[in-house]
Design an enzyme around this catalytic site. Structure first.
Site, PDB file in Angstrom:
ATOM      1  N   ASP A  31       0.795  -1.136   0.010  1.00 52.46           N
ATOM      2  CA  ASP A  31       0.186   0.172  -0.238  1.00 52.46           C
ATOM      3  C   ASP A  31       1.056   1.245   0.080  1.00 52.46           C
ATOM      4  OD1 ASP A  31      -3.275   0.715   0.892  1.00 52.46           O
ATOM      5  OD2 ASP A  31      -1.899   2.192   1.234  1.00 52.46           O
ATOM      6  N   GLY A  68     -14.833   3.547   4.200  1.00 52.20           N
ATOM      7  CA  GLY A  68     -13.419   3.921   3.877  1.00 52.20           C
ATOM      8  C   GLY A  68     -12.916   3.517   2.271  1.00 52.20           C
ATOM      9  N   GLN A  69     -13.793   2.979   1.519  1.00 53.19           N
ATOM     10  CA  GLN A  69     -13.452   2.524   0.281  1.00 53.19           C
ATOM     11  C   GLN A  69     -13.180   3.693  -0.461  1.00 53.19           C
ATOM     12  OE1 GLN A  69     -16.462  -0.131  -1.740  1.00 53.19           O
ATOM     13  NE2 GLN A  69     -14.829  -0.664  -3.367  1.00 53.19           N
ATOM     14  N   SER A  70     -11.968   3.520  -1.103  1.00 56.57           N
ATOM     15  CA  SER A  70     -11.626   4.745  -2.012  1.00 56.57           C
ATOM     16  C   SER A  70     -11.476   4.499  -3.339  1.00 56.57           C
ATOM     17  CB  SER A  70     -10.756   5.696  -1.431  1.00 56.57           C
ATOM     18  OG  SER A  70      -9.295   4.655  -1.123  1.00 56.57           O
ATOM     19  N   HIS A 100     -10.235  -5.108  -3.258  1.00 58.24           N
ATOM     20  CA  HIS A 100      -8.765  -5.460  -2.726  1.00 58.24           C
ATOM     21  C   HIS A 100      -8.915  -5.542  -1.093  1.00 58.24           C
ATOM     22  CE1 HIS A 100      -9.941  -0.961  -2.494  1.00 58.24           C
ATOM     23  NE2 HIS A 100      -9.567  -0.919  -1.326  1.00 58.24           N
ATOM     24  N   LEU A 101      -7.869  -6.611  -0.940  1.00 57.99           N
ATOM     25  CA  LEU A 101      -8.304  -7.094   0.465  1.00 57.99           C
ATOM     26  C   LEU A 101      -6.731  -6.627   1.099  1.00 57.99           C
ATOM     27  CD1 LEU A 101      -9.301  -9.208   2.860  1.00 57.99           C
ATOM     28  CD2 LEU A 101      -7.993 -11.032   1.723  1.00 57.99           C
ATOM     29  N   HIS A 102      -7.196  -5.876   2.349  1.00 62.94           N
ATOM     30  CA  HIS A 102      -5.825  -5.145   3.128  1.00 62.94           C
ATOM     31  C   HIS A 102      -5.322  -6.409   4.108  1.00 62.94           C
ATOM     32  CE1 HIS A 102      -6.902  -0.830   2.410  1.00 62.94           C
ATOM     33  NE2 HIS A 102      -8.033  -1.361   2.323  1.00 62.94           N
TER      34      HIS A 102
HETATM   35  P1  AMP Z   1      -9.592   1.531   0.392  1.00 56.86           P
HETATM   36  O1  AMP Z   1      -9.578   2.912   0.985  1.00 56.86           O
HETATM   37  O2  AMP Z   1     -10.163   0.489   1.176  1.00 56.86           O
HETATM   38  O3  AMP Z   1     -10.439   1.865  -1.042  1.00 56.86           O
HETATM   39  O4  AMP Z   1      -8.127   1.464  -0.095  1.00 56.86           O
HETATM   40  C1  AMP Z   1      -7.530   1.723  -1.014  1.00 56.86           C
HETATM   41  C2  AMP Z   1      -5.966   1.735  -0.625  1.00 56.86           C
HETATM   42  O5  AMP Z   1      -5.228   1.795  -1.749  1.00 56.86           O
HETATM   43  C3  AMP Z   1      -5.446   2.849   0.430  1.00 56.86           C
HETATM   44  O6  AMP Z   1      -4.921   2.236   1.483  1.00 56.86           O
HETATM   45  C4  AMP Z   1      -4.408   3.474  -0.412  1.00 56.86           C
HETATM   46  O7  AMP Z   1      -3.459   3.913   0.149  1.00 56.86           O
HETATM   47  C5  AMP Z   1      -3.915   2.483  -1.374  1.00 56.86           C
HETATM   48  N1  AMP Z   1      -3.592   3.032  -2.606  1.00 56.86           N
HETATM   49  C6  AMP Z   1      -3.774   4.183  -3.485  1.00 56.86           C
HETATM   50  N2  AMP Z   1      -3.378   4.297  -4.718  1.00 56.86           N
HETATM   51  C7  AMP Z   1      -2.252   3.203  -4.603  1.00 56.86           C
HETATM   52  C8  AMP Z   1      -1.500   3.031  -5.423  1.00 56.86           C
HETATM   53  N3  AMP Z   1      -1.236   3.741  -6.581  1.00 56.86           N
HETATM   54  N4  AMP Z   1      -0.295   1.925  -5.199  1.00 56.86           N
HETATM   55  C9  AMP Z   1      -0.670   1.328  -3.974  1.00 56.86           C
HETATM   56  N5  AMP Z   1      -1.773   1.739  -3.080  1.00 56.86           N
HETATM   57  C10 AMP Z   1      -2.631   2.397  -3.332  1.00 56.86           C
END
Ligand code: AMP
Ligand code: ZN
Length: 115
Positions: free
Chosen positions: A29, A94-96, A101-103
């Site tokens: 990440d 918090g999905q952005s 994707h699985l953290h």
């Molecule tokens: P979410 O907020 O659950 O949708 O998780 C998206 C994650 O993607 C966040 O933790 C961001 O820090 C990560 N992220 C966004 N852009 C990138 C990127 N280019 N490379 C790696 N991680 C990223």
């Protein structure tokens, strides 16, 4: 429609890739929330848990299997160390990024309940 994570899969965008096979990609990440923060993504574009279909059961299960394998390699797949696996589903959660994707988060004591 462009998707940041599809671009990473296609090598159109840089990422620190730690594992890859025909079904999934795992990379660090960019904004880590703990010493270990990895993202496990399917190569198939699925926007999120919101749209998983019966056909996707296998890939979602496989994402957990790969998470466990990586955790084992990192020496944290046990009852003392441990890690957290998270799907953020929807903006309030918090999905952005709208590619499933699985953290995998680890390397420090993680609080519960989460914020
Ligand atoms: P979410 O907020 O659950 O949708 O998780 C998206 C994650 O993607 C966040 O933790 C961001 O820090 C990560 N992220 C966004 N852009 C990138 C990127 N280019 N490379 C790696 N991680 C990223
Ligand atoms: Zn995508």
């Amino acid at each position: 429609m462009s998707c940041i994570f599809c671009e990473i899969i296609e090598r159109k965008r840089p990422a620190e890739i730690v594992y890859e096979d025909e079904k999934v990609l795992v990379f660090k990440d960019i904004n880590p929330q703990a010493p270990i923060h990895l993202l496990i993504i399917p190569k198939k574009h699925i926007t999120g848990i919101q749209e998983i279909k019966e056909d996707d059961i296998e890939i979602v299960g496989y994402m957990f299997f790969i998470a466990r394998k990586i955790a084992e390699d990192l020496g944290i797949n046990n009852y003392e160390k441990g890690y957290r696996l998270i799907f953020n589903v929807g903006k309030d959660a918090g999905q952005s990024i709208f590619h499933l994707h699985l953290h995998l988060i680890a390397g420090r004591k993680l609080n519960w309940p989460p914020g």
